[in-house]
Design an enzyme around this catalytic site. Structure first.
Site, mmCIF file in Angstrom:
data_model
loop_
_atom_site.group_PDB
_atom_site.id
_atom_site.type_symbol
_atom_site.label_atom_id
_atom_site.label_comp_id
_atom_site.label_asym_id
_atom_site.label_seq_id
_atom_site.Cartn_x
_atom_site.Cartn_y
_atom_site.Cartn_z
ATOM 1 N N ASP A 37 5.227 2.699 -6.757
ATOM 2 C CA ASP A 37 5.256 1.376 -7.622
ATOM 3 C C ASP A 37 6.946 1.559 -7.059
ATOM 4 O O ASP A 37 7.458 1.920 -7.363
ATOM 5 C CB ASP A 37 4.526 0.985 -8.712
ATOM 6 C CG ASP A 37 4.403 -0.358 -9.135
ATOM 7 O OD1 ASP A 37 3.199 -0.298 -9.179
ATOM 8 O OD2 ASP A 37 5.727 -1.228 -8.762
ATOM 9 N N ASP A 60 9.610 0.874 -2.731
ATOM 10 C CA ASP A 60 9.585 -0.434 -1.777
ATOM 11 C C ASP A 60 8.833 -0.300 -0.552
ATOM 12 O O ASP A 60 9.008 0.691 0.166
ATOM 13 C CB ASP A 60 10.606 -0.711 -1.408
ATOM 14 C CG ASP A 60 10.267 -2.574 -0.996
ATOM 15 O OD1 ASP A 60 9.250 -2.489 -0.428
ATOM 16 O OD2 ASP A 60 11.450 -2.903 -0.787
ATOM 17 N N VAL A 61 7.465 -0.550 -0.645
ATOM 18 C CA VAL A 61 6.217 -0.293 0.196
ATOM 19 C C VAL A 61 6.986 -1.423 1.882
ATOM 20 O O VAL A 61 6.941 -0.552 3.160
ATOM 21 C CB VAL A 61 5.053 -0.893 0.072
ATOM 22 C CG1 VAL A 61 4.180 -0.241 -1.044
ATOM 23 C CG2 VAL A 61 5.049 -2.131 0.067
ATOM 24 N N SER A 139 -8.030 -10.440 -0.133
ATOM 25 C CA SER A 139 -8.142 -11.475 -0.736
ATOM 26 C C SER A 139 -8.758 -12.172 -0.296
ATOM 27 O O SER A 139 -9.069 -13.235 1.087
ATOM 28 C CB SER A 139 -6.721 -12.482 -1.497
ATOM 29 O OG SER A 139 -6.963 -13.092 -1.905
ATOM 30 N N TYR A 152 0.741 -16.165 1.505
ATOM 31 C CA TYR A 152 -0.054 -14.822 1.334
ATOM 32 C C TYR A 152 -1.097 -14.586 1.651
ATOM 33 O O TYR A 152 -1.628 -14.072 2.186
ATOM 34 C CB TYR A 152 0.282 -15.114 -0.278
ATOM 35 C CG TYR A 152 -1.010 -14.445 -1.028
ATOM 36 C CD1 TYR A 152 -0.446 -13.127 -1.252
ATOM 37 C CD2 TYR A 152 -2.367 -14.852 -1.506
ATOM 38 C CE1 TYR A 152 -1.128 -12.302 -2.410
ATOM 39 C CE2 TYR A 152 -3.651 -14.310 -1.961
ATOM 40 C CZ TYR A 152 -2.543 -12.645 -2.527
ATOM 41 O OH TYR A 152 -3.401 -12.050 -3.440
ATOM 42 N N LYS A 156 -3.151 -11.806 4.197
ATOM 43 C CA LYS A 156 -4.153 -11.476 3.373
ATOM 44 C C LYS A 156 -4.825 -11.379 5.013
ATOM 45 O O LYS A 156 -5.735 -9.950 4.841
ATOM 46 C CB LYS A 156 -4.734 -11.274 2.063
ATOM 47 C CG LYS A 156 -3.996 -11.237 0.647
ATOM 48 C CD LYS A 156 -3.235 -9.875 0.847
ATOM 49 C CE LYS A 156 -3.408 -9.485 -0.676
ATOM 50 N NZ LYS A 156 -3.119 -8.136 -0.685
#
Ligand SMILES: NC(=O)c1ccc[n+]([C@@H]2O[C@H](COP(=O)([O-])OP(=O)(O)OC[C@H]3O[C@@H](n4cnc5c(N)ncnc54)[C@H](O)[C@@H]3O)[C@@H](O)[C@H]2O)c1
Length: 246
Positions: A37, A60-61, A139, A152, A156
């Site tokens: 995370d 941080d991905v 999502s 977003y 997704k």
């Protein structure tokens, strides 16, 4: 019998919400879990509560070097990565015509770049060992679109494409790649769950008539990570109370 005995898993965004519930469910099924995370204190808290079966990684991905360092740290501690859950996420809502490039890029960076970074980083080892379980998080927004969330929804939806391509490319190496579309009560959904303008309208769209708790979503991830799902790949499993029934 434990469904994930001695498997080594990475759960991104594991410091709270759905990711935390997944980390807990995986450890309960015998797995070792790296709680990854950007909020290290949260990851450490979750990992500490899970004892020797968990470790925390600050990452941080969206930053490839940090992703590679996390995979290296997990490999050094437990020898390999068997399961990857690309769960880390953020929202930066704005109507399309007002969305800044910063909002657009940031959301794509965390969800899409982040999922690609980790998938690529673990895939070499998984290919060499001819085993892997990758679970991306999409999502309902990525399947149906959402007002005020073009960034977003686009990220997704792209994750569904990444999932299907990953499944086709990696299947011959014994690696499954699936996605889950959840709808759960977490900090991320607080506004639509509590704001009078959205609350009732949104709930009306969920046939089960309520939000899930993250702990109700986590078993879907256990299933897809386990040998019970050995012949399931390239799929999107909606754990959304029926929201996406067409
Ligand atoms: N809650 C829902 O109803 C719902 C619905 C659909 C999809 N999702 C997806 O489920 C996933 C988890 O969502 P949640 O509701 O638990 O959200 P949350 O906000 O409770 O948790 C997200 C976690 O990701 C971490 N994170 C954010 N940016 C990061 C980064 N750059 N690198 C590493 N970690 C980062 C956060 O610190 C946090 O711990 C997300 O991908 C989200 O888009 C959630």
């Amino acid at each position: 019998m434990n469904k994930l005995q001695d498997r080594v898993a990475i759960v991104t965004g594991g410091g709270q919400g759905i990711g935390e519930a997944i980390a807990r469910a995986f450890v309960a099924q015998g797995a070792k879990v790296a709680v990854v995370d950007v909020q290290l204190a949260n990851a450490e808290k979750v990992a500490a509560s899970l004892g020797d079966s968990a470790m925390a990684c600050a990452c941080d991905v969206g930053d490839r070097a940090q992703v590679d360092a996390s995979v290296a740290a997990v490999t050094e501690r437990w020898g390999r990565v068997d399961i990857l859950v690309n769960n880390a996420g953020i929202t930066r809502p704005a109507m399309l015509h007002k969305m800044t490039l910063e909002q657009w890029h940031l959301v794509l960076r965390v969800h899409l770049d982040g999922s690609f970074h980790f998938l690529q980083a673990v895939s070499t080892g998984m290919i060499a060992r001819k085993y892997g379980r990758v679970i991306n998080v999409t999502s309902t927004a990525g399947l149906l679109g959402t007002i005020g969330q073009a960034n977003y929804s686009a990220a997704k939806a792209a994750i569904v494409g990444l999932t299907m391509s990953g499944a086709k490319e990696l299947g011959r190496h014994g690696i499954t790649v699936n996605a889950v579309a959840p709808a759960a009560a977490t900090p991320m959904t607080e506004t639509i769950r509590t704001d009078e303008r959205f609350k009732e309208k949104y709930l009306e769209r969920i046939p089960l008539g309520r939000w899930a708790e993250p702990a109700e979503i986590a078993p879907v991830f256990v299933f897809l990570a386990s040998d019970d799902a050995s012949y399931v790949t390239g799929q999107v499993l909606a754990a959304d109370g029926g929201l996406t029934i067409r």
